[in-house]
Design an enzyme around this catalytic site. Structure first.
Site, mmCIF file in Angstrom:
data_model
loop_
_atom_site.group_PDB
_atom_site.id
_atom_site.type_symbol
_atom_site.label_atom_id
_atom_site.label_comp_id
_atom_site.label_asym_id
_atom_site.label_seq_id
_atom_site.Cartn_x
_atom_site.Cartn_y
_atom_site.Cartn_z
ATOM 1 N N TYR A 66 0.842 -1.190 0.000
ATOM 2 C CA TYR A 66 0.000 0.000 0.000
ATOM 3 C C TYR A 66 0.885 1.252 0.000
ATOM 4 O O TYR A 66 1.590 1.542 0.974
ATOM 5 C CB TYR A 66 -0.919 0.039 1.218
ATOM 6 C CG TYR A 66 -1.892 -1.116 1.321
ATOM 7 C CD1 TYR A 66 -2.233 -1.896 0.211
ATOM 8 C CD2 TYR A 66 -2.485 -1.433 2.539
ATOM 9 C CE1 TYR A 66 -3.124 -2.948 0.313
ATOM 10 C CE2 TYR A 66 -3.386 -2.494 2.648
ATOM 11 C CZ TYR A 66 -3.692 -3.241 1.540
ATOM 12 O OH TYR A 66 -4.584 -4.294 1.656
ATOM 13 N N LEU A 215 -17.913 -3.367 1.671
ATOM 14 C CA LEU A 215 -18.846 -2.420 1.058
ATOM 15 C C LEU A 215 -18.666 -2.357 -0.456
ATOM 16 O O LEU A 215 -19.068 -1.383 -1.106
ATOM 17 C CB LEU A 215 -18.663 -1.022 1.666
ATOM 18 C CG LEU A 215 -18.983 -0.922 3.157
ATOM 19 C CD1 LEU A 215 -18.686 0.475 3.680
ATOM 20 C CD2 LEU A 215 -20.437 -1.281 3.414
ATOM 21 N N GLY A 218 -17.055 0.602 -1.820
ATOM 22 C CA GLY A 218 -17.891 1.789 -1.700
ATOM 23 C C GLY A 218 -19.171 1.744 -2.514
ATOM 24 O O GLY A 218 -20.070 2.565 -2.307
#
Length: 343
Positions: A66, A215, A218
């Protein structure tokens, strides 16, 4: 926002794998604090870390890939300030270089050794609480890669081991080499591939399941019928099949039952999606610790409040058909996911 969304929900705790430490029933994915989702407000991101801890989040998730190490460095001051209060997870196995589109998978012993030393240095810690193999290279036997990870435990550099995007058979094979505490793979109302074999194996072995992207990156929090218009430059979702063209329009229509359930409860679609993950895991007799990512304290409080929602049988039935109708793959290249090896 509703009153429910404005209220910080203090999270219950569960074991991180059989006999593991107690952690908040929801964790925090920290990737977006460094890259992939457009410009970052560092001050807001640091405020979000503190808000997470105040809400009872104790599992903080990062990886060496990351930001090419920058996310671990970003987390280091927070980790130092709260070392005894948090469970720190990071990962190895995805290699990047100067080509921004390149992703390689590395599982060999020497690479693992270099990777853990780099993560320890960037995070400013002596030991990593949970160390994941981020992706599996089938060319490297699990006995070799997990065997080397076990050596890190024996040396005190790592406390517990995890795997990401593996099949049920691979989880069992790895667990026979050294106990695996956590399996991190994508699991949401949009992505239920893991229910084929990985979920059952994790339940059988007492391995905690850590859903990433609960999710749907998003999407389950709101419609992205036109990603090009709604997402900022540099957002990696612009290249994701589910956010593109006709796929995005079709997937936006799938949110209708989620919105219906949310409206009936005075909740948000994101909260309903997170509550679904928690309850779906219970069906399988599984400990689950989803790690939704956010950089905003308000969204963090909204997410943690979802842990207090219990969906009814009728609501679950309404949500059940969604995944089967989703248009587009999870990634432009599914080569390094468990789906390919399972099929």
């Amino acid at each position: 926002m509703t009153e429910q969304n404005n209220t910080t929900h203090r999270l219950d705790r569960v074991e991180l794998g059989k006999g593991g430490p107690l952690v908040g029933v929801q964790g925090l994915g920290c990737m977006g604090m460094s890259e992939h989702y457009g410009a970052v407000d560092e001050a807001a991101a640091r405020e979000t870390l503190e808000a997470a801890l105040a809400a009872g989040v104790t599992l903080f998730d990062t990886a060496d890939v990351y930001g090419q190490g920058k996310n671990e460095e970003f987390l280091a001051p927070f980790v130092t300030a709260h070392r005894d209060e948090i469970t720190l997870a990071t990962k190895f196995g995805i290699e990047r270089n100067e080509d921004p589109t390149y992703r390689g998978i590395r599982n060999e012993r020497a690479y693992i050794r270099r990777a853990v030393e780099g993560s320890l240095r960037r995070l400013g810690v002596d030991v990593i609480d949970l160390y994941y193999m981020h992706r599996r290279d089938p060319a490297v036997p699990l006995s070799e890669s997990v065997g080397e990870m076990a050596e890190l435990v024996a040396e005190g550099k790592v406390r517990r081991l995890g795997l990401s995007e593996v099949t049920g058979a691979e989880l069992r094979e790895a667990h026979a080499v050294h106990p695996i505490s956590a399996l991190q793979s994508e699991w949401s109302l949009f992505s239920r591939d893991v229910e084929r074999s990985a979920v059952g194996a994790a339940a059988e072995l007492g391995v905690a399941f850590v859903p990433y992207s609960p999710l749907g990156r998003g999407f389950l929090a709101g419609a992205f019928a036109d990603a090009a218009a709604e997402l900022s430059e540099g957002d990696f979702r612009l290249r994701q099949p589910r956010f593109s063209g006709d796929n995005a329009k079709a997937n936006a229509a799938l949110l209708a039952p989620i919105r219906e359930v949310a409206a009936g409860r005075g909740a948000t679609p994101a909260q309903i999606a997170l509550a679904w993950v928690q309850q779906r895991a219970q069906v399988h007799g599984l400990t689950v610790i989803p790690i939704p990512g956010t950089r905003k304290p308000g969204r963090l409080r909204e997410n943690t409040a979802a842990a207090g929602i219990t969906l009814t049988a009728a609501e679950l039935s309404l949500l059940e058909p969604i995944a089967a109708a989703v248009a587009g793959d999870r990634y432009p290249d599914m080569t390094f996911t468990s789906v390919v090896r399972e099929s």
